[in-house]
Design a protein around this motif. Structure first.
Motif, PDB file in Angstrom:
ATOM      1  N   ARG A 237      29.770  57.837   6.759  1.00 24.70           N
ATOM      2  CA  ARG A 237      29.501  57.192   7.969  1.00 24.70           C
ATOM      3  C   ARG A 237      28.788  58.521   9.158  1.00 24.70           C
ATOM      4  O   ARG A 237      28.398  58.007   9.799  1.00 24.70           O
ATOM      5  CB  ARG A 237      30.628  56.782   8.708  1.00 24.70           C
TER       6      ARG A 237
ATOM      7  N   PRO B 289      27.715  52.874   7.473  1.00 31.98           N
ATOM      8  CA  PRO B 289      28.647  52.172   6.425  1.00 31.98           C
ATOM      9  C   PRO B 289      30.073  52.646   6.769  1.00 31.98           C
ATOM     10  O   PRO B 289      30.382  53.751   6.659  1.00 31.98           O
ATOM     11  CB  PRO B 289      28.144  52.262   4.921  1.00 31.98           C
TER      12      PRO B 289
ATOM     13  N   VAL C 249      33.821  49.334   1.884  1.00 33.52           N
ATOM     14  CA  VAL C 249      33.239  49.247   0.529  1.00 33.52           C
ATOM     15  C   VAL C 249      34.260  48.342  -0.401  1.00 33.52           C
ATOM     16  O   VAL C 249      35.486  48.770  -0.050  1.00 33.52           O
ATOM     17  CB  VAL C 249      32.692  50.612  -0.085  1.00 33.52           C
TER      18      VAL C 249
ATOM     19  N   ASP D 106      27.865  47.506   6.729  1.00 32.07           N
ATOM     20  CA  ASP D 106      26.741  48.394   7.170  1.00 32.07           C
ATOM     21  C   ASP D 106      26.949  48.197   8.529  1.00 32.07           C
ATOM     22  O   ASP D 106      26.218  47.523   9.349  1.00 32.07           O
ATOM     23  CB  ASP D 106      25.526  47.936   6.630  1.00 32.07           C
TER      24      ASP D 106
ATOM     25  N   ARG E 276      25.517  56.920   3.540  1.00 29.07           N
ATOM     26  CA  ARG E 276      25.483  56.334   2.116  1.00 29.07           C
ATOM     27  C   ARG E 276      26.740  55.983   1.336  1.00 29.07           C
ATOM     28  O   ARG E 276      27.718  56.050   1.991  1.00 29.07           O
ATOM     29  CB  ARG E 276      24.696  57.471   1.222  1.00 29.07           C
ATOM     30  N   ILE E 277      26.578  55.664  -0.087  1.00 24.29           N
ATOM     31  CA  ILE E 277      27.775  55.121  -0.807  1.00 24.29           C
ATOM     32  C   ILE E 277      27.685  55.967  -1.794  1.00 24.29           C
ATOM     33  O   ILE E 277      26.677  56.370  -2.549  1.00 24.29           O
ATOM     34  CB  ILE E 277      27.541  53.853  -1.298  1.00 24.29           C
ATOM     35  N   ARG E 278      28.877  56.609  -2.183  1.00 21.55           N
ATOM     36  CA  ARG E 278      29.180  57.482  -3.335  1.00 21.55           C
ATOM     37  C   ARG E 278      30.095  57.109  -4.138  1.00 21.55           C
ATOM     38  O   ARG E 278      30.874  56.280  -3.919  1.00 21.55           O
ATOM     39  CB  ARG E 278      29.423  59.070  -2.805  1.00 21.55           C
ATOM     40  N   ARG E 279      29.792  57.325  -5.445  1.00 25.58           N
ATOM     41  CA  ARG E 279      30.881  57.130  -6.699  1.00 25.58           C
ATOM     42  C   ARG E 279      31.366  58.405  -7.112  1.00 25.58           C
ATOM     43  O   ARG E 279      30.472  59.233  -7.849  1.00 25.58           O
ATOM     44  CB  ARG E 279      30.172  56.130  -7.548  1.00 25.58           C
TER      45      ARG E 279
ATOM     46  N   TYR F 166      34.817  54.806  -5.019  1.00 24.19           N
ATOM     47  CA  TYR F 166      33.773  54.452  -4.141  1.00 24.19           C
ATOM     48  C   TYR F 166      34.084  54.864  -2.594  1.00 24.19           C
ATOM     49  O   TYR F 166      35.191  54.948  -2.188  1.00 24.19           O
ATOM     50  CB  TYR F 166      33.356  53.197  -4.314  1.00 24.19           C
TER      51      TYR F 166
ATOM     52  N   THR G  35      32.454  55.581   1.365  1.00 20.95           N
ATOM     53  CA  THR G  35      31.330  55.438   2.354  1.00 20.95           C
ATOM     54  C   THR G  35      31.372  56.608   3.171  1.00 20.95           C
ATOM     55  O   THR G  35      32.367  57.301   3.668  1.00 20.95           O
ATOM     56  CB  THR G  35      31.719  54.103   3.250  1.00 20.95           C
TER      57      THR G  35
ATOM     58  N   THR H 232      25.284  59.535  -5.510  1.00 25.32           N
ATOM     59  CA  THR H 232      24.876  58.567  -4.740  1.00 25.32           C
ATOM     60  C   THR H 232      24.455  57.333  -5.160  1.00 25.32           C
ATOM     61  O   THR H 232      23.686  57.318  -6.123  1.00 25.32           O
ATOM     62  CB  THR H 232      23.714  59.080  -3.538  1.00 25.32           C
TER      63      THR H 232
ATOM     64  N   VAL I 175      29.134  46.127   0.743  1.00 28.78           N
ATOM     65  CA  VAL I 175      29.015  47.341   2.023  1.00 28.78           C
ATOM     66  C   VAL I 175      29.034  46.876   3.500  1.00 28.78           C
ATOM     67  O   VAL I 175      28.070  45.869   3.719  1.00 28.78           O
ATOM     68  CB  VAL I 175      27.994  48.305   1.715  1.00 28.78           C
TER      69      VAL I 175
END
Length: 125
Positions: free
Chosen positions: A23, A68, A71, A83, A29-32, A19, A21, A42, A81
């Protein structure tokens, strides 16, 4: 390959999932990243990286985040998260993929009043 990450800051490794973040400008957003399949998706925040503070109760992919920077993932696959610009911790439910503000967003308090505010936000009574 070929995927752009905008200011990756926070990382959390959970098995084959990394995972990340984002910024920076057009991040938010948060990506995997699936390390085995070598794919990236996303999971929270606007696809175009628009910053904001919205989306509680909705799918995390429809939420807006602002810078963010950390995580974490728990055993139930809930994602937490930091934020940072919004001064809150957001939680993405591992089952429903909906996002909520988990902590923060109120006034600065400690002691019993601060604990009550956290408990109320976290759904405890």
């Amino acid at each position: 390959e070929g995927c752009v990450l905008n200011g990756p800051t926070g990382l959390w490794l959970d098995g084959n999932d990394l995972y990340v973040t984002e910024r920076a400008y057009n991040g938010n957003r948060i990506r995997r990243i699936d390390l085995a399949a070598k794919t990236i998706e996303t999971i929270a925040g606007a696809l175009d990286g628009t910053a904001g503070n919205s989306g509680d109760g909705q799918l995390a992919l429809n939420a807006l985040l602002a810078a963010p920077n950390a995580v974490a993932v728990d055993a139930s696959k809930n994602i937490y998260v930091a934020d940072s610009v919004n001064d809150v911790v957001r939680r993405i439910d591992g089952a429903t993929k909906k996002i909520e503000t988990y902590a923060g967003g109120g006034t600065l308090r400690d002691g019993r009043a601060g604990q009550q505010a956290f408990d109320a936000r976290a759904g405890q009574r």
